[in-house]
Design a protein around this motif. Structure first.
Motif, mmCIF file in Angstrom:
data_model
loop_
_atom_site.group_PDB
_atom_site.id
_atom_site.type_symbol
_atom_site.label_atom_id
_atom_site.label_comp_id
_atom_site.label_asym_id
_atom_site.label_seq_id
_atom_site.Cartn_x
_atom_site.Cartn_y
_atom_site.Cartn_z
ATOM 1 N N MET A 264 0.837 -1.206 0.000
ATOM 2 C CA MET A 264 0.000 0.000 0.000
ATOM 3 C C MET A 264 0.869 1.253 0.000
ATOM 4 O O MET A 264 0.610 2.212 -0.733
ATOM 5 C CB MET A 264 -0.916 -0.020 1.228
ATOM 6 N N TYR B 168 1.014 4.541 -2.462
ATOM 7 C CA TYR B 168 0.734 5.882 -1.946
ATOM 8 C C TYR B 168 1.895 6.831 -2.242
ATOM 9 O O TYR B 168 1.707 7.982 -2.643
ATOM 10 C CB TYR B 168 0.442 5.839 -0.437
ATOM 11 N N HIS C 146 -13.644 -2.301 2.250
ATOM 12 C CA HIS C 146 -13.043 -3.561 1.799
ATOM 13 C C HIS C 146 -12.502 -4.281 3.024
ATOM 14 O O HIS C 146 -12.384 -3.664 4.087
ATOM 15 C CB HIS C 146 -11.888 -3.297 0.818
ATOM 16 N N LEU D 159 -6.413 -5.896 1.152
ATOM 17 C CA LEU D 159 -5.708 -4.858 0.402
ATOM 18 C C LEU D 159 -5.966 -4.967 -1.099
ATOM 19 O O LEU D 159 -6.161 -3.958 -1.779
ATOM 20 C CB LEU D 159 -4.190 -4.955 0.670
ATOM 21 N N MET E 37 -8.871 -3.070 -2.210
ATOM 22 C CA MET E 37 -8.943 -1.624 -1.980
ATOM 23 C C MET E 37 -8.995 -0.916 -3.338
ATOM 24 O O MET E 37 -8.076 -1.045 -4.136
ATOM 25 C CB MET E 37 -7.715 -1.149 -1.180
ATOM 26 N N VAL F 165 -6.158 4.021 -3.159
ATOM 27 C CA VAL F 165 -5.302 4.291 -2.007
ATOM 28 C C VAL F 165 -5.533 5.715 -1.462
ATOM 29 O O VAL F 165 -5.139 6.032 -0.349
ATOM 30 C CB VAL F 165 -3.830 4.025 -2.410
ATOM 31 N N THR G 200 -9.805 5.431 1.160
ATOM 32 C CA THR G 200 -9.898 4.108 1.787
ATOM 33 C C THR G 200 -11.130 3.971 2.684
ATOM 34 O O THR G 200 -11.419 2.882 3.158
ATOM 35 C CB THR G 200 -8.658 3.852 2.665
ATOM 36 N N GLU H 263 -5.773 11.836 4.060
ATOM 37 C CA GLU H 263 -7.102 11.536 3.509
ATOM 38 C C GLU H 263 -8.198 12.281 4.276
ATOM 39 O O GLU H 263 -9.148 12.807 3.680
ATOM 40 C CB GLU H 263 -7.392 10.028 3.535
ATOM 41 N N ASP I 144 -8.055 2.451 12.484
ATOM 42 C CA ASP I 144 -8.422 1.558 11.374
ATOM 43 C C ASP I 144 -8.020 0.136 11.710
ATOM 44 O O ASP I 144 -7.068 -0.101 12.454
ATOM 45 C CB ASP I 144 -7.790 2.019 10.053
ATOM 46 N N MET J 123 -6.347 -0.672 6.398
ATOM 47 C CA MET J 123 -7.239 0.465 6.135
ATOM 48 C C MET J 123 -8.631 -0.057 5.762
ATOM 49 O O MET J 123 -9.295 0.481 4.887
ATOM 50 C CB MET J 123 -6.692 1.341 4.999
ATOM 51 N N SER J 124 -9.068 -1.125 6.468
ATOM 52 C CA SER J 124 -10.293 -1.829 6.080
ATOM 53 C C SER J 124 -11.513 -1.349 6.863
ATOM 54 O O SER J 124 -12.543 -1.044 6.270
ATOM 55 C CB SER J 124 -10.111 -3.329 6.299
ATOM 56 N N HIS K 174 -12.843 1.524 9.409
ATOM 57 C CA HIS K 174 -12.478 2.853 9.920
ATOM 58 C C HIS K 174 -13.489 3.315 10.953
ATOM 59 O O HIS K 174 -14.698 3.173 10.746
ATOM 60 C CB HIS K 174 -12.464 3.883 8.783
#
Lengths: 126, 385
Positions: free
Chosen positions: B148, B152, B239, B242, B245, B248, B251, B290, B369, B373-374, B376
């Motif tokens: 990831m 990014y 999601h 990864l 996703m 990026v 998320t 983000e 998270d 990052m699934s 949040h």
């Protein structure tokens, strides 16, 4: 070598495809779009009618890492190894091993390697 | 409308706590939280527990209640990875605001470091990957985050040097907390030359595995002096894995945060304390950018300008975060809230933030998270005098 066993019936066509060195993915009958990973419903339109199709195995590198610390004893012997997520031309993403020199946006093609009693995808530059 | 307040907090030290079970640690933190909240056992009518990888039990909350001698009207545990602590606090707020409960104990702890081998822990955690598509490749949690991070960095221009500065800041913060796991100062050069775990992430870009526990009590009653209200909350689940996703740059973090700000009727400019999940340096930078506390690739500039420091306008993880205070699973993500509470109350000792107006912080933003990052969860806390 032993047969790989799909952990879920859902992903069985993918896992069995690897044994035959074929890359299988689901496509939605309703909107025709390819699915990333295995699904019960289309990630785009929600239709529950998905059909397995075979990929041509060509794509572009989305992300890449060199693993210096393996999660299991078996993989420790292989360190360092390269993992990549590739966006296949059909429109789905897939994680696999890759040759160490690949970078993001490189055009790659799917090969297969026997590793630790399983067949795994290995992406190589085209 | 009813409100929900964090009435008290408690924690064990984080680090190597030989000989303590998950339940031992949970009990110590819960006991400290009851004392802090000035509540007795019979006041607690709700209990929410996290999970413990060293104690995979079907009914952890009921088990804990028996051992800790609680008989609540409502109890269960929750599992959304690192977001579990914030999710429990969001639910505790709902339970209190709805009138279902008056005082909810939220507790999690785990002997994640000493209760199992490091290999076993790393292998367990890797199972958050897809069992058929990801895990068979020998992917680990750092590998998912490394993948990831590569994307990014490519899309935004953030560099490994930028990431390293966040590891250094978290370590400097932890050095001021007596309960932190890692307290020796580090430099950017040391981060950049530490062992590669999953490029571009190096050892010091990754949080440690710790033993420890945290607990909080969420209550319907404000305190006579300073109350800490849970003013807003939000979630997003785009999601699990990864590979799935979509983007990026989107998320779910911003989606969760927007709900929290809407509910609290506040904006980012109102926030004067940040508790942002930092399992890896990349996690922290992606979340800050983000959610919008910094522009893309701009978080490091705010760090260099001092905005995130103890004396800055938005102090960040003054306890040292997961990266240096430590990470023992669910409780790790609760540490950010516990520290915000202490800052609001003026109880943060040498870590007490020094806002320009000499006042205590007024509004804190918390984000956690789970997975990659699934899951949040965002929370907004407000001080009310």
């Amino acid at each position: 070598m032993s047969d790989s066993i799909a952990l879920s019936p859902l992903a069985k066509p993918f896992v069995e495809g690897l044994l035959r060195r074929r890359l299988m993915f689901q496509r939605c009958d309703a909107c025709a779009r390819a699915q990333t990973l295995a699904r019960y419903a289309c990630q785009f339109c929600g239709s529950e009618t998905l059909t397995w199709d075979e990929s041509k195995g060509k794509g572009k590198v989305h992300s890449v890492t060199q693993v210096g610390r393996a999660p299991t004893d078996a993989f420790k012997a292989l360190v360092p190894y390269t993992l990549a997520i590739v966006l296949l031309d059909e429109g789905f993403k897939l994680m696999g091993h890759a040759e160490s020199s690949v970078g993001i946006d490189d055009e790659v093609v799917t090969h297969y390697v026997e590793m630790l009693d399983q067949v795994l995808v290995r992406f190589q530059k085209r | 409308m009813s409100q929900a307040y964090i009435a008290g907090v408690g924690n064990t030290p984080f680090g190597r706590l030989e000989g303590s079970s998950a339940l031992d640690l949970m009990a110590r933190a819960a006991s400290a939280a009851l004392t802090s909240a000035q509540l007795s056992r019979q006041d607690i009518d709700g209990v929410l527990c996290g999970y413990a990888t060293t104690l995979p039990h079907l009914m952890l909350s009921t088990l804990f209640c028996e051992k800790f001698s609680l008989r609540p009207d409502y109890a269960h545990s929750i599992q959304v990875g690192g977001a579990t602590g914030a999710a429990m606090l969001m639910l505790a707020r709902e339970l209190v605001v709805s009138g279902r409960c008056r005082n909810v104990l939220v507790v999690a702890g785990e002997n994640r470091l000493t209760g199992q081998t490091r290999d076993s822990s790393i292998q367990t955690l890797a199972q958050v990957g897809d069992a058929d598509f990801e895990v068979p490749n020998g992917a680990s949690v750092p590998a998912y985050y490394g993948l990831m991070a590569s994307r990014y960095l490519r899309e935004t221009g953030v560099t490994s040097d930028d990431l390293a500065e966040f590891a250094v800041l978290m370590r400097a913060n932890a050095a001021r907390h007596p309960d932190a796991h890692l307290r020796n100062p580090i430099t950017v050069a040391e981060v950049l030359t530490s062992k590669t775990i999953a490029a571009p992430l190096r050892l010091m870009d990754c949080c440690p595995i710790s033993d420890g526990a945290m607990a909080l009590v969420v209550s319907a009653e404000p305190k006579a002096d300073v109350s800490v209200r849970i003013a807003g909350a939000g979630q997003a689940h785009f999601h699990q894995h990864l590979t799935a996703m979509d983007d990026v740059l989107n998320t779910g973090a911003a989606h969760a945060a927007a709900q929290a700000f809407e509910q609290a009727q506040l904006s980012k400019d109102d926030i004067d304390y940040l508790g942002i999940y930092d399992s890896f340096t990349i996690t922290l930078v992606m979340l800050l950018e983000e959610i919008g506390f910094a522009p893309r690739a701009g978080a490091v500039n705010k760090l260099r300008a001092g905005d995130f420091s103890q004396e800055g306008c938005q102090p960040l993880n003054t306890h040292g975060g997961l990266l240096s205070f430590g990470h023992c699973g669910v409780a790790g993500g609760m540490g950010h809230v516990v520290e915000a509470w202490r800052q609001f109350k003026g109880l943060a000792d040498v870590r007490q933030v020094k806002l320009p107006n000499q006042k205590l912080p007024k509004h804190a933003f918390i984000h956690a998270d789970g997975g990659v990052m699934s899951s949040h969860v965002s929370l907004i806390l407000s001080r009310e005098d």
